[in-house]
Design a protein around this motif. Structure first.
Motif, PDB file in Angstrom:
ATOM      1  N   PRO A  40       0.817  -1.217   0.000  1.00 34.83           N
ATOM      2  CA  PRO A  40       0.000   0.000   0.000  1.00 34.83           C
ATOM      3  C   PRO A  40       0.853   1.270   0.000  1.00 34.83           C
ATOM      4  N   GLU A  41       1.155   1.735  -1.183  1.00 39.58           N
ATOM      5  CA  GLU A  41       1.945   2.947  -1.389  1.00 39.58           C
ATOM      6  C   GLU A  41       1.477   3.591  -2.693  1.00 39.58           C
ATOM      7  N   PRO A  42       1.793   4.860  -2.925  1.00 41.06           N
ATOM      8  CA  PRO A  42       1.259   5.550  -4.102  1.00 41.06           C
ATOM      9  C   PRO A  42       1.562   4.872  -5.437  1.00 41.06           C
ATOM     10  N   SER A  43       2.647   4.107  -5.503  1.00 40.43           N
ATOM     11  CA  SER A  43       3.026   3.463  -6.765  1.00 40.43           C
ATOM     12  C   SER A  43       2.347   2.111  -6.977  1.00 40.43           C
ATOM     13  N   ALA A  44       1.502   1.669  -6.052  1.00 39.37           N
ATOM     14  CA  ALA A  44       0.977   0.296  -6.087  1.00 39.37           C
ATOM     15  C   ALA A  44       0.265  -0.032  -7.398  1.00 39.37           C
ATOM     16  N   VAL A  45      -0.626   0.825  -7.836  1.00 37.50           N
ATOM     17  CA  VAL A  45      -1.392   0.537  -9.051  1.00 37.50           C
ATOM     18  C   VAL A  45      -0.478   0.501 -10.264  1.00 37.50           C
ATOM     19  N   SER A  46       0.461   1.422 -10.355  1.00 39.55           N
ATOM     20  CA  SER A  46       1.351   1.436 -11.522  1.00 39.55           C
ATOM     21  C   SER A  46       2.264   0.219 -11.539  1.00 39.55           C
ATOM     22  N   VAL A  47       2.706  -0.256 -10.365  1.00 38.96           N
ATOM     23  CA  VAL A  47       3.546  -1.457 -10.300  1.00 38.96           C
ATOM     24  C   VAL A  47       2.760  -2.664 -10.810  1.00 38.96           C
ATOM     25  N   VAL A  48       1.518  -2.797 -10.370  1.00 36.80           N
ATOM     26  CA  VAL A  48       0.696  -3.927 -10.792  1.00 36.80           C
ATOM     27  C   VAL A  48       0.350  -3.830 -12.275  1.00 36.80           C
ATOM     28  N   ASP A  49      -0.020  -2.640 -12.733  1.00 40.14           N
ATOM     29  CA  ASP A  49      -0.330  -2.470 -14.154  1.00 40.14           C
ATOM     30  C   ASP A  49       0.878  -2.808 -15.025  1.00 40.14           C
ATOM     31  N   GLY A  50       2.055  -2.371 -14.591  1.00 40.09           N
ATOM     32  CA  GLY A  50       3.265  -2.668 -15.349  1.00 40.09           C
ATOM     33  C   GLY A  50       3.559  -4.149 -15.385  1.00 40.09           C
ATOM     34  N   ALA A  51       3.355  -4.814 -14.254  1.00 40.76           N
ATOM     35  CA  ALA A  51       3.599  -6.254 -14.199  1.00 40.76           C
ATOM     36  C   ALA A  51       2.613  -7.012 -15.083  1.00 40.76           C
ATOM     37  N   LEU A  52       1.353  -6.589 -15.085  1.00 44.17           N
ATOM     38  CA  LEU A  52       0.359  -7.232 -15.940  1.00 44.17           C
ATOM     39  C   LEU A  52       0.725  -7.062 -17.410  1.00 44.17           C
ATOM     40  N   ARG A  53       1.159  -5.883 -17.780  1.00 34.13           N
ATOM     41  CA  ARG A  53       1.569  -5.652 -19.174  1.00 34.13           C
ATOM     42  C   ARG A  53       2.788  -6.496 -19.531  1.00 34.13           C
ATOM     43  N   ALA A  54       3.628  -6.778 -18.533  1.00 35.06           N
ATOM     44  CA  ALA A  54       4.827  -7.584 -18.766  1.00 35.06           C
ATOM     45  C   ALA A  54       4.534  -9.082 -18.750  1.00 35.06           C
ATOM     46  N   GLY A  55       3.280  -9.444 -18.494  1.00 33.19           N
ATOM     47  CA  GLY A  55       2.901 -10.849 -18.565  1.00 33.19           C
ATOM     48  C   GLY A  55       2.756 -11.573 -17.250  1.00 33.19           C
ATOM     49  N   ALA A  56       2.702 -10.853 -16.131  1.00 31.41           N
ATOM     50  CA  ALA A  56       2.548 -11.511 -14.831  1.00 31.41           C
ATOM     51  C   ALA A  56       1.254 -12.305 -14.804  1.00 31.41           C
ATOM     52  N   ARG A  57       1.332 -13.541 -14.294  1.00 26.63           N
ATOM     53  CA  ARG A  57       0.172 -14.431 -14.270  1.00 26.63           C
ATOM     54  C   ARG A  57      -0.235 -14.821 -12.858  1.00 26.63           C
TER      55      ARG A  57
END
Length: 298
Positions: A114-131
């Protein structure tokens, strides 16, 4: 009667006899060496922390641990990472994505805090193929209802990507652990694909209640039903009744390498449940391969 493998050496022949081409483990851990060393140091002091010794059974190099899993017949696995303070999640997620690139057996995973970058970290990981993602409410000592995470839960629900969440009170109760607290997340995000780590121990009955309410809630087998855990976390008396009601909502997890017993020990426990006539080999194939393979898209 279905018997599990008596030792790690027997695992490959055992899974071959079940008619599956390998195991799919949705809950084990690979971490950057400095972090893994600290995790192991914590377990070295387990008697102080937990009141019982916790000797890490597979305390070897990263390369050796990968080869060990292959020798068992683990076909695919989710190497879970988790932060315990701000600023770690993006680094750990980048490391996990790189790990999956160089280890074909591993699926790409990520984590968040829970930090300000949380959504961007997850969005970036999803775009990179995180499953698959990991959330460790107990170790992270954070409130999963934090508004900084609402967008994270929403993004994961929309993506249909599973998140393995340690939100139960075991082995130690935390400030924000408890399945009833986490249900507030499911009320807001009922489409979330949630894997309850350790079957939600010690609230196993309520974990199955959540599975009944939410069709995308699963339970993993990590440390469930093994002698080490049964001392303080006995299975419900109607355990196999619950499994028979939700045979396709249970997935293999082990916590390798940080377990204080052999990998085969967990498989023995699962095989023991399958001795129930309502379960049998179809249940084993679902837990050990088919259901986690579906969740991880492998």
């Amino acid at each position: 009667m279905i018997h599990g493998p008596a030792s790690d050496a027997e695992i490959p022949d055992w899974i071959s006899a079940l008619g599956i081409d390998g195991l799919v483990d949705i809950h084990l851990h690979f971490l950057p060496k400095p972090v893994m060393d600290k995790v192991w140091a914590y377990f070295d002091q387990a008697e102080e922390h937990y009141g019982t010794a916790w000797p890490v059974h597979y305390r070897t190099s990263e390369e050796d641990r990968i080869e060990t899993l292959r020798s068992f017949g683990v076909r695919k696995f989710a190497p879970l990472v988790y932060p315990h303070k701000p600023g770690m999640a993006e680094w750990l997620t980048s490391w996990a994505l790189e790990f999956a690139e160089r280890v074909p057996d591993a699926v790409a995973t990520g984590t968040f805090y829970p930090e300000p970058s949380a959504v961007s970290v997850v969005d970036g990981a999803l775009r990179a193929g995180a499953r698959c993602f990991k959330a460790h409410v107990q170790v992270g000592a954070y409130d999963p209802r934090d508004e900084l995470l609402d967008g994270v839960w929403g993004a994961l629900a929309d993506a249909g990507v599973p998140v393995v969440v340690h939100c139960g009170h075991g082995p130690l109760k935390g400030a924000f652990t408890g399945l009833r607290l986490f249900e507030e997340i499911l009320v807001r995000h009922p489409e979330l694909t949630l894997v309850l780590a350790h079957a939600g121990m010690p609230e196993i009955d309520f974990a199955f209640e959540l599975a009944g309410k939410y069709p995308r809630v699963y339970l993993d087998t990590t440390m469930v039903g093994v002698e080490f855990t049964l001392r303080g976390n006995p299975l419900p008396p109607d355990w196999t009744d619950l499994l028979a009601e939700f045979p396709d909502r249970v997935v293999l997890g082990t916590d390798f390498p940080n377990i204080p017993y052999s990998y085969a020990t967990q498989l023995q426990a699962i095989a023991g449940w399958a001795a129930d006539d309502r379960l049998g080999e179809p249940f084993l194939r679902a837990v050990l391969h088919d259901t986690p393979a579906k969740l991880l898209s492998v």
